[in-house]
Design a protein around this motif. Structure first.
Motif, PDB file in Angstrom:
ATOM      1  N   LEU A   1       0.803  -1.221   0.000  1.00  0.00           N
ATOM      2  CA  LEU A   1       0.000   0.000   0.000  1.00  0.00           C
ATOM      3  C   LEU A   1       0.835   1.270   0.000  1.00  0.00           C
ATOM      4  CD1 LEU A   1      -2.736  -1.017   2.623  1.00  0.00           C
ATOM      5  CD2 LEU A   1      -2.949  -1.005   0.140  1.00  0.00           C
ATOM      6  N   TYR A   2       2.009   1.253   0.632  1.00  0.00           N
ATOM      7  CA  TYR A   2       2.778   2.483   0.807  1.00  0.00           C
ATOM      8  C   TYR A   2       3.247   3.094  -0.517  1.00  0.00           C
ATOM      9  CZ  TYR A   2       3.184   2.005   5.901  1.00  0.00           C
ATOM     10  OH  TYR A   2       2.935   1.942   7.239  1.00  0.00           O
ATOM     11  N   LEU A   3       3.918   2.315  -1.365  1.00  0.00           N
ATOM     12  CA  LEU A   3       4.434   2.871  -2.619  1.00  0.00           C
ATOM     13  C   LEU A   3       3.303   3.247  -3.578  1.00  0.00           C
ATOM     14  CD1 LEU A   3       7.011   3.710  -3.978  1.00  0.00           C
ATOM     15  CD2 LEU A   3       7.231   1.419  -4.955  1.00  0.00           C
ATOM     16  N   PRO A   4       2.265   2.414  -3.735  1.00  0.00           N
ATOM     17  CA  PRO A   4       1.118   2.874  -4.529  1.00  0.00           C
ATOM     18  C   PRO A   4       0.512   4.165  -3.986  1.00  0.00           C
ATOM     19  CG  PRO A   4       1.006   0.500  -4.267  1.00  0.00           C
ATOM     20  CD  PRO A   4       2.132   0.978  -3.392  1.00  0.00           C
ATOM     21  N   LEU A   5       0.489   4.325  -2.657  1.00  0.00           N
ATOM     22  CA  LEU A   5      -0.015   5.564  -2.062  1.00  0.00           C
ATOM     23  C   LEU A   5       0.817   6.756  -2.523  1.00  0.00           C
ATOM     24  CD1 LEU A   5      -1.693   7.157   0.100  1.00  0.00           C
ATOM     25  CD2 LEU A   5       0.112   6.543   1.733  1.00  0.00           C
ATOM     26  N   SER A   6       2.143   6.621  -2.484  1.00  0.00           N
ATOM     27  CA  SER A   6       3.028   7.708  -2.928  1.00  0.00           C
ATOM     28  C   SER A   6       2.810   8.028  -4.393  1.00  0.00           C
ATOM     29  CB  SER A   6       4.491   7.306  -2.681  1.00  0.00           C
ATOM     30  OG  SER A   6       5.374   8.274  -3.204  1.00  0.00           O
ATOM     31  N   TYR A   7       2.744   6.999  -5.229  1.00  0.00           N
ATOM     32  CA  TYR A   7       2.556   7.221  -6.663  1.00  0.00           C
ATOM     33  C   TYR A   7       1.206   7.883  -6.957  1.00  0.00           C
ATOM     34  CZ  TYR A   7       6.659   4.338  -7.796  1.00  0.00           C
ATOM     35  OH  TYR A   7       7.934   3.848  -7.924  1.00  0.00           O
ATOM     36  N   ALA A   8       0.161   7.463  -6.254  1.00  0.00           N
ATOM     37  CA  ALA A   8      -1.158   8.054  -6.466  1.00  0.00           C
ATOM     38  C   ALA A   8      -1.150   9.535  -6.090  1.00  0.00           C
ATOM     39  CB  ALA A   8      -2.214   7.309  -5.655  1.00  0.00           C
ATOM     40  N   ALA A   9      -0.452   9.865  -4.991  1.00  0.00           N
ATOM     41  CA  ALA A   9      -0.371  11.269  -4.579  1.00  0.00           C
ATOM     42  C   ALA A   9       0.374  12.106  -5.614  1.00  0.00           C
ATOM     43  CB  ALA A   9       0.317  11.365  -3.220  1.00  0.00           C
ATOM     44  N   ILE A  10       1.431  11.539  -6.192  1.00  0.00           N
ATOM     45  CA  ILE A  10       2.186  12.252  -7.229  1.00  0.00           C
ATOM     46  C   ILE A  10       1.310  12.469  -8.461  1.00  0.00           C
ATOM     47  CG2 ILE A  10       4.123  12.069  -8.839  1.00  0.00           C
ATOM     48  CD1 ILE A  10       5.634  10.550  -6.645  1.00  0.00           C
ATOM     49  N   LEU A  11       0.581  11.437  -8.865  1.00  0.00           N
ATOM     50  CA  LEU A  11      -0.300  11.551 -10.030  1.00  0.00           C
ATOM     51  C   LEU A  11      -1.371  12.612  -9.807  1.00  0.00           C
ATOM     52  CD1 LEU A  11      -0.722   7.747 -10.861  1.00  0.00           C
ATOM     53  CD2 LEU A  11       0.481   9.427 -12.260  1.00  0.00           C
ATOM     54  N   GLY A  12      -1.973  12.597  -8.622  1.00  0.00           N
ATOM     55  CA  GLY A  12      -3.008  13.583  -8.327  1.00  0.00           C
ATOM     56  C   GLY A  12      -2.473  14.996  -8.320  1.00  0.00           C
ATOM     57  N   GLY A  13      -1.229  15.160  -7.847  1.00  0.00           N
ATOM     58  CA  GLY A  13      -0.639  16.492  -7.811  1.00  0.00           C
ATOM     59  C   GLY A  13      -0.456  17.120  -9.172  1.00  0.00           C
ATOM     60  N   MET A  14      -0.442  16.294 -10.225  1.00  0.00           N
ATOM     61  CA  MET A  14      -0.283  16.813 -11.585  1.00  0.00           C
ATOM     62  C   MET A  14      -1.537  17.508 -12.112  1.00  0.00           C
ATOM     63  SD  MET A  14       1.491  13.568 -13.453  1.00  0.00           S
ATOM     64  CE  MET A  14       3.025  12.825 -12.888  1.00  0.00           C
ATOM     65  N   CYS A  15      -2.657  17.305 -11.454  1.00  0.00           N
ATOM     66  CA  CYS A  15      -3.936  17.679 -12.062  1.00  0.00           C
ATOM     67  C   CYS A  15      -4.346  19.130 -11.849  1.00  0.00           C
ATOM     68  CB  CYS A  15      -5.042  16.760 -11.543  1.00  0.00           C
ATOM     69  SG  CYS A  15      -4.811  15.026 -12.022  1.00  0.00           S
ATOM     70  N   THR A  16      -3.748  19.822 -10.878  1.00  0.00           N
ATOM     71  CA  THR A  16      -4.078  21.231 -10.656  1.00  0.00           C
ATOM     72  C   THR A  16      -2.794  22.000 -10.380  1.00  0.00           C
ATOM     73  OG1 THR A  16      -4.306  21.161  -8.238  1.00  0.00           O
ATOM     74  CG2 THR A  16      -6.233  20.501  -9.533  1.00  0.00           C
ATOM     75  N   VAL A  17      -2.886  23.314 -10.418  1.00  0.00           N
ATOM     76  CA  VAL A  17      -1.704  24.124 -10.138  1.00  0.00           C
ATOM     77  C   VAL A  17      -1.404  24.177  -8.646  1.00  0.00           C
ATOM     78  CG1 VAL A  17      -1.950  25.542 -12.195  1.00  0.00           C
ATOM     79  CG2 VAL A  17      -3.085  26.237 -10.076  1.00  0.00           C
ATOM     80  N   MET A  18      -2.321  23.664  -7.794  1.00  0.00           N
ATOM     81  CA  MET A  18      -2.121  23.686  -6.353  1.00  0.00           C
ATOM     82  C   MET A  18      -1.686  22.320  -5.811  1.00  0.00           C
ATOM     83  SD  MET A  18      -4.848  24.759  -3.359  1.00  0.00           S
ATOM     84  CE  MET A  18      -4.921  26.509  -3.688  1.00  0.00           C
ATOM     85  N   GLY A  19      -1.714  21.290  -6.639  1.00  0.00           N
ATOM     86  CA  GLY A  19      -1.486  19.937  -6.154  1.00  0.00           C
ATOM     87  C   GLY A  19      -0.086  19.668  -5.667  1.00  0.00           C
ATOM     88  N   THR A  20       0.886  20.382  -6.180  1.00  0.00           N
ATOM     89  CA  THR A  20       2.268  20.191  -5.763  1.00  0.00           C
ATOM     90  C   THR A  20       2.997  21.520  -5.840  1.00  0.00           C
ATOM     91  OG1 THR A  20       4.351  19.078  -6.315  1.00  0.00           O
ATOM     92  CG2 THR A  20       2.844  19.482  -8.119  1.00  0.00           C
ATOM     93  N   SER A  21       4.014  21.672  -5.010  1.00  0.00           N
ATOM     94  CA  SER A  21       4.767  22.924  -5.002  1.00  0.00           C
ATOM     95  C   SER A  21       5.419  23.190  -6.357  1.00  0.00           C
ATOM     96  CB  SER A  21       5.839  22.882  -3.907  1.00  0.00           C
ATOM     97  OG  SER A  21       6.679  21.755  -4.049  1.00  0.00           O
ATOM     98  N   THR A  22       5.755  22.127  -7.086  1.00  0.00           N
ATOM     99  CA  THR A  22       6.353  22.282  -8.419  1.00  0.00           C
ATOM    100  C   THR A  22       5.413  23.038  -9.352  1.00  0.00           C
ATOM    101  OG1 THR A  22       7.509  20.197  -8.117  1.00  0.00           O
ATOM    102  CG2 THR A  22       7.370  21.041 -10.347  1.00  0.00           C
ATOM    103  N   ASN A  23       4.160  22.661  -9.359  1.00  0.00           N
ATOM    104  CA  ASN A  23       3.183  23.314 -10.228  1.00  0.00           C
ATOM    105  C   ASN A  23       3.025  24.792  -9.880  1.00  0.00           C
ATOM    106  OD1 ASN A  23       2.915  20.737 -11.171  1.00  0.00           O
ATOM    107  ND2 ASN A  23       0.724  20.562 -10.805  1.00  0.00           N
TER     108      ASN A  23
END
Length: 605
Positions: free
Chosen positions: A143-165
């Protein structure tokens, strides 16, 4: 690139890349040192091709940097009130199998990560995932690594999802005056996320091995190394390992015996135990805990008794060392761990490696998992200091304001609605949400202030200054020209250049921080577009997505590093499971970006 300023800037940027990748010092120190080189060079020469000191430090006042700092306070309110658990608990309660748990976990996490910085989202859900894994009877590594990957994927979807955006969006506005819409990255992020989640659900049972204690403890990648002392005049003195009942401990074995005189003895069944012998044992968490019940064994230097807390009040805490731990690089003994934190280190685990020697001689690294004996107040103190990510089930004890959970969730939802609607800017929405979080007592001002990851903000601010130098010195234009020279001329040149920028950014982000990779590649991408006479927007989106698409190593993205030790993963797990996901996201991005933002449309600014 005919100027010394351009070559100096490239050398400094390469130094930043190398320093962050090799981890030769704290990330913020490396970034500030590189920025200082440029500032000193400009001051001494007075050249106009390098940013002035005021321009170099302007990144620290960047709107995106301030927004990120404010979002830490909002997320802290969610954590301390239990708002995250409130928002997810009802959904996860019905999970009965691994597939059901992943479906119920990954899709909501992907959605939530689009509106909150995904790093604290993962941190808040780690104990929830641990409890869920135990309840359905699977290893938490599923569950842990899929959780991290899902969070990264979700962060791509808006300009607020990740500090990079946020950073790339702000830089693009300063460069062109064009504002990327709140959901504009979703044109790529949503199809990439859906494809990525489907891949995770299908591939994780096959490509992600269960990392849990096996029949042979030496096969377990998350091995705790624990040191126990033979009590002088205790019942084990004079007995052999066999007679003492230490030979056939379930899931645990004695690696070596260190005598009081400094010699090392082999852990043979017939070896006689002496007073003050140090036993170095390796094993699974449950068995390590059981060692404390054996009469005649003491913790190293009897540190637990020195806590001045009654035994019945002490608790065991599993904690992972964070990048902000004040004792990084020091041994447990050098750092006076017990005096510094008010807790005794019982055992330590580091990925799949067995650590050598005594516990007190181990130098702490980011991601190390410590088994600590401490007073109940330890959880409260360390939640605020951020030296550790606390990951045991007792972390729930740090939730102190249950009655305000709905308040924190409402504040977050209103912030997202205001920012998404465009009524107010993202910075203003985050500012109001941070103020409301404190005003409605979801967290105190002290807790909000301590929640800020200053190391992250320093790296971002410094990288913005170096990125500015890349532009003013002409280095970015020269590198963009070199990149275009590689792809050649012709009708397909814009697309090939876009692919090259995406690939270069993706490779950089796997070895350095995602923010630094995005900032350094932003100027190269924009200059490549200008040279080709095409729209900059596709290149900006490519940098934004590629900088976040870190799936191949544990080091490119903080959430990947957070789960590295917790799940007992090996670097090969990331490569095997994450590389296909990186390819999927890259292919979808390169197909979608030219369709949504045509390459041959040159925008006038």
């Amino acid at each position: 690139m005919n100027t010394w300023e351009a070559w100096l800037t490239i050398a400094v940027a390469c130094g930043l890349l190398a320093g962050l990748a090799l981890r030769i010092a704290a990330n913020e120190l490396v970034a500030l040192t590189c920025l200082a080189v440029l500032v000193v060079a400009q001051e001494l020469t007075g050249t106009a091709l390098l940013p002035s000191p005021a321009d170099a430090i302007a990144g620290f006042g960047n709107a995106a940097v301030i927004t990120i700092a404010l979002l830490f306070a909002v997320v802290t309110g969610l954590e301390l009130t239990g708002g995250t658990h409130l928002a997810t608990g009802w959904l996860l309660g019905g999970a009965k199998s691994l597939r059901g748990a992943q479906v119920r976990t990954l899709f909501p996490v992907t959605v939530v990560s689009g509106f909150l910085n995904n790093t604290p989202v993962v941190a808040a859900l780690l104990p929830v995932m641990d409890d869920l894994a135990k309840r359905i009877g699977v290893s938490s590594s599923r569950l842990y690594l899929p959780l991290s990957y899902a969070a990264i994927l979700g962060g791509m979807c808006t300009v607020m999802g990740t500090s990079t955006n946020l950073i790339v969006r702000t830089m693009y506005f300063e460069e062109s005056g064009k504002v990327l819409g709140f959901f504009e990255p979703a044109c790529v992020g949503i199809p990439a996320s859906l494809a990525g989640l489907i891949y995770i659900l299908i591939a994780s049972p096959k490509l992600l091995p269960e990392r849990k204690p096996a029949i042979s403890v030496s096969d377990d990648p998350q091995q705790y190394t624990v040191e126990m002392l033979i009590e002088p005049n205790g019942p084990l003195v004079g007995k052999t390992i066999e007679e003492a009942g230490l030979r056939h401990l379930s899931g645990l074995y004695i690696a070596e015996i260190q005598r009081a005189d400094g010699t090392i003895a082999a852990a043979k069944p017939s070896e006689t135990l002496r007073a003050d012998d140090s036993l170095i044992l390796v094993g699974a968490l449950d068995t390590v805990v059981d060692l404390r019940k054996i009469r005649g064994l003491l913790s190293p230097d009897d540190q637990a008794r020195k806590l001045q807390v009654p035994a019945w009040r002490r608790t065991l805490v599993e904690a992972v060392v964070s990048p902000r731990c004040s004792l990084l690089g020091k041994t447990i003994r050098e750092g006076r761990f017990r005096s510094h934190f008010g807790a005794a280190a019982v055992a330590i685990a580091r990925g799949g490696r067995r650590l050598q020697g005594k516990i007190g001689d181990v130098r702490l690294e980011v991601g190390d998992i410590l088994l600590l004996e401490a007073s109940p107040s330890f959880l409260h103190r360390q939640r605020e200091s951020r030296d550790f990510y606390l990951i045991s089930a007792v972390e729930k004890g740090s939730v102190r304001r249950h009655e305000r959970a709905w308040v924190s969730v409402t504040i977050m939802a209103v912030m997202v609605l205001i920012a998404a609607s465009g009524v107010l800017s993202i910075l203003t929405a985050a500012l109001l949400a941070a103020v409301a979080t404190v005003a409605f007592r979801c967290c105190t001002t002290g807790e909000a202030r301590r929640s800020v990851d200053w190391s992250l903000l320093i790296v971002i601010g410094s990288a913005i200054g170096i990125g500015s130098a890349m532009t003013t010195s002409g280095a970015a234009k020269g590198l963009a020209g070199g990149l275009l020279g590689l792809v050649g001329e012709g009708p397909s040149s814009p697309f090939l250049a876009l692919a090259a920028v995406y690939l270069a950014t993706m490779i950089c982000t796997e070895f350095i921080t995602n923010n630094a990779a995005a900032i350094l590649m932003f100027g190269i991408g924009v200059n490549a577009a200008k040279t080709l006479g095409v729209s900059e927007t596709p290149f900006v989106i490519a940098v934004m997505i590629a900088a976040s698409a870190s799936f191949v190593t544990p080091f490119g993205y903080q959430t990947n590093l957070m789960v590295y030790g917790l799940g007992g993963y090996r670097v090969s797990d990331y490569l095997r499971f994450g590389f296909p996901l990186s390819l999927i996201v890259m292919v979808i991005s390169l197909l979608v970006i030219p369709l949504v933002w045509p390459l041959n449309v040159r925008q006038a600014f």
